[in-house]
Scaffold this motif. Structure first.
Motif, short mmCIF file in Angstrom:
data_model
loop_
_atom_site.label_atom_id
_atom_site.label_comp_id
_atom_site.label_asym_id
_atom_site.label_seq_id
_atom_site.Cartn_x
_atom_site.Cartn_y
_atom_site.Cartn_z
N UNK A 168 11.94 12.35 5.27
CA UNK A 168 12.15 13.42 6.24
C UNK A 168 11.58 14.74 5.78
N UNK A 169 11.19 14.83 4.50
CA UNK A 169 10.64 16.09 3.98
C UNK A 169 9.38 16.47 4.76
N UNK A 170 8.56 15.47 5.11
CA UNK A 170 7.33 15.75 5.86
C UNK A 170 7.34 15.08 7.22
N UNK A 171 8.50 14.93 7.80
CA UNK A 171 8.59 14.39 9.15
C UNK A 171 8.29 12.92 9.25
N UNK A 172 8.65 12.15 8.21
CA UNK A 172 8.44 10.70 8.23
C UNK A 172 7.00 10.30 8.46
N UNK A 173 6.07 11.03 7.84
CA UNK A 173 4.65 10.72 7.98
C UNK A 173 4.35 9.34 7.40
N UNK A 174 3.39 8.63 8.01
CA UNK A 174 3.04 7.27 7.60
C UNK A 174 2.15 7.29 6.36
N UNK A 175 2.55 6.57 5.32
CA UNK A 175 1.71 6.44 4.14
C UNK A 175 0.96 5.13 4.17
N UNK A 176 0.41 4.74 3.04
CA UNK A 176 -0.26 3.45 2.92
C UNK A 176 0.79 2.35 3.06
N UNK A 177 0.56 1.43 3.95
CA UNK A 177 1.53 0.37 4.21
C UNK A 177 1.57 -0.60 3.04
N UNK A 178 2.76 -0.90 2.59
CA UNK A 178 2.88 -1.96 1.59
C UNK A 178 3.72 -1.65 0.38
N UNK A 179 3.20 -0.85 -0.57
CA UNK A 179 3.92 -0.69 -1.84
C UNK A 179 5.33 -0.14 -1.64
N UNK A 180 6.36 -0.81 -2.18
CA UNK A 180 7.74 -0.31 -2.03
C UNK A 180 8.02 0.78 -3.06
N UNK A 181 7.50 1.97 -2.79
CA UNK A 181 7.50 3.03 -3.80
C UNK A 181 8.78 3.84 -3.85
N UNK A 182 9.74 3.55 -2.98
CA UNK A 182 10.98 4.32 -3.00
C UNK A 182 11.70 4.16 -4.34
N UNK B 195 -2.09 11.98 6.03
CA UNK B 195 -2.24 12.73 4.78
C UNK B 195 -0.89 12.95 4.09
N UNK B 196 0.09 13.46 4.83
CA UNK B 196 1.37 13.79 4.22
C UNK B 196 2.12 12.53 3.78
N UNK B 197 1.89 11.44 4.46
CA UNK B 197 2.53 10.19 4.06
C UNK B 197 1.99 9.71 2.72
N UNK B 198 0.67 9.77 2.56
CA UNK B 198 0.06 9.39 1.27
C UNK B 198 0.48 10.37 0.18
N UNK B 199 0.56 11.65 0.54
CA UNK B 199 1.02 12.65 -0.43
C UNK B 199 2.41 12.32 -0.95
N UNK B 200 3.31 11.94 -0.03
CA UNK B 200 4.66 11.56 -0.42
C UNK B 200 4.63 10.41 -1.43
#
Length: 351
Positions: free
Chosen positions: A116-130, A101-106
């Motif tokens: 690191x804001x949410x402990x490196x939670x895993x988001x949806x793999x793929x899109x280079x959103x940084x 959840x927190x990874x997708x939220x990020x």
């Protein structure tokens, strides 16, 4: 020339996404994918600041609310649809690292470059959103600063302040490498990469080929020197150089190259304005969002596929998805956000 359709910028936008795409297909050691992102950054700074200058010149103010509405309508629909679609696919396709959840939220809140804001939670793999996060942080703050201070200053002085900010960011990078062990993180953080956007702001504020009559026209020799600097930046592999001085040198070189291309009415302008590049530029935002998961999916389905096949099939599928998103989402959204234009963007090209 309409200020929101400077033809050479289409070419730069298309080249940037092509560089990123080919690098992600497995040629990252030969093709500088990160430089494609830097081109995107410079282009964003130049175009957004040029539009802000034009709005202030015509109306005497910056409509901040209208700006945020336009950017939200431009960015959010395609992003949210793509992320949620990929999230849905992970529910029935096996995933090595399931989304949290927190990874997708990020990802949806443009905070992926500070995981690191949410402990490196895993988001949806793929899109280079940084990189999208870096740009959105810029969009959030810069219009307010421009409206409050820079807009009323002489363009040269405003550009000087932006250049000073670029130098300050370089100083931050130099200080950061002395305090962290993994200096590769500098590549992703807003406060260490924002100068790549600010160099574009400098060109928009000083010697702008679109707005400033008699703006400096680089000679071909200047362009060749700028290209030599870019090649040098790519050739030097020292990590300390790459995470500190490289971005500053690239920003200065792009200042020259963009200025030359926007002025040019010859070979460079023609090359950057070809129809294929215009089409790729039109779809570039969604292409950036979708190309990595599509490349990963094609590779997973066809592990024996060669590099050329991977590029062709992934490119075709990415273009197909982007074309559909443009027709169904981006074009209707563009028509709607025109209601929030507070000034006419059609301004003759300065000569």
């Amino acid at each position: 020339m309409p200020i929101n359709h400077i033809s050479p910028l289409d070419g730069f936008r298309a080249l940037a996404i092509l560089i990123v795409f080919v690098a992600h297909c497995g040629l990252e050691k030969l093709v500088p994918g990160g430089f494609g992102v830097t081109i995107f950054f410079f282009l964003s700074g130049y175009l957004i600041t040029t539009l802000l200058r034009a709005e202030f010149a015509q109306t005497g103010r910056i409509d901040i609310r209208a700006f945020y509405v336009r950017r939200s309508v431009r960015i959010l629909p395609s992003l949210y649809i793509t992320v949620l679609l990929l999230l849905g696919l992970t529910q029935w396709l096996p995933a090595e690292h399931p989304a949290e959840f927190w990874g997708v939220f990020l990802q949806l809140a443009f905070l992926t470059n500070y995981p690191w804001i949410t402990g490196n939670a895993q988001g949806v793999t793929g899109p280079p959103l940084w990189s999208l996060a870096v740009e959105e942080h810029f969009y959030l703050v810069f219009p307010v600063i421009f409206s409050a201070t820079l807009a009323a200053l002489p363009p040269r002085k405003a550009a000087g302040l932006c250049l000073g900010a670029c130098i300050a960011v370089l100083g931050i990078r130099l200080a950061t490498v002395a305090t962290i062990s993994d200096i590769g993180k500098i590549y992703y953080w807003t406060h260490t990469r924002i100068d790549s956007i600010l160099f574009g702001c400098c060109l928009a504020l000083w010697q702008n080929p679109v707005l400033d009559k008699g703006a400096w026209r680089p000679r071909l020799l200047h362009v060749l020197f700028a290209l030599a600097i870019l090649l040098g930046c790519l050739a030097i592999r020292d990590e300390l150089f790459r995470q500190t001085v490289r971005y500053t040198l690239q920003g200065g070189a792009l200042f020259v190259i963009f200025s030359y291309a926007i002025h040019d009415r010859g070979w460079m302008s023609i090359a950057l304005s070809t129809r294929p590049l215009r089409i790729i530029a039109l779809y570039s935002y969604t292409l950036y969002l979708i190309h990595v998961p599509i490349i990963a999916g094609v590779h997973a389905l066809f592990p024996a596929l060669g590099l050329l096949g991977l590029i062709v099939i992934s490119g075709a599928l990415s273009m197909l998805y982007a074309a559909g998103m443009y027709a169904l989402v981006e074009q209707p959204a563009a028509n709607w956000r025109r209601r929030f234009r507070s000034f006419s963007r059609t301004i003759p090209l300065a000569t």
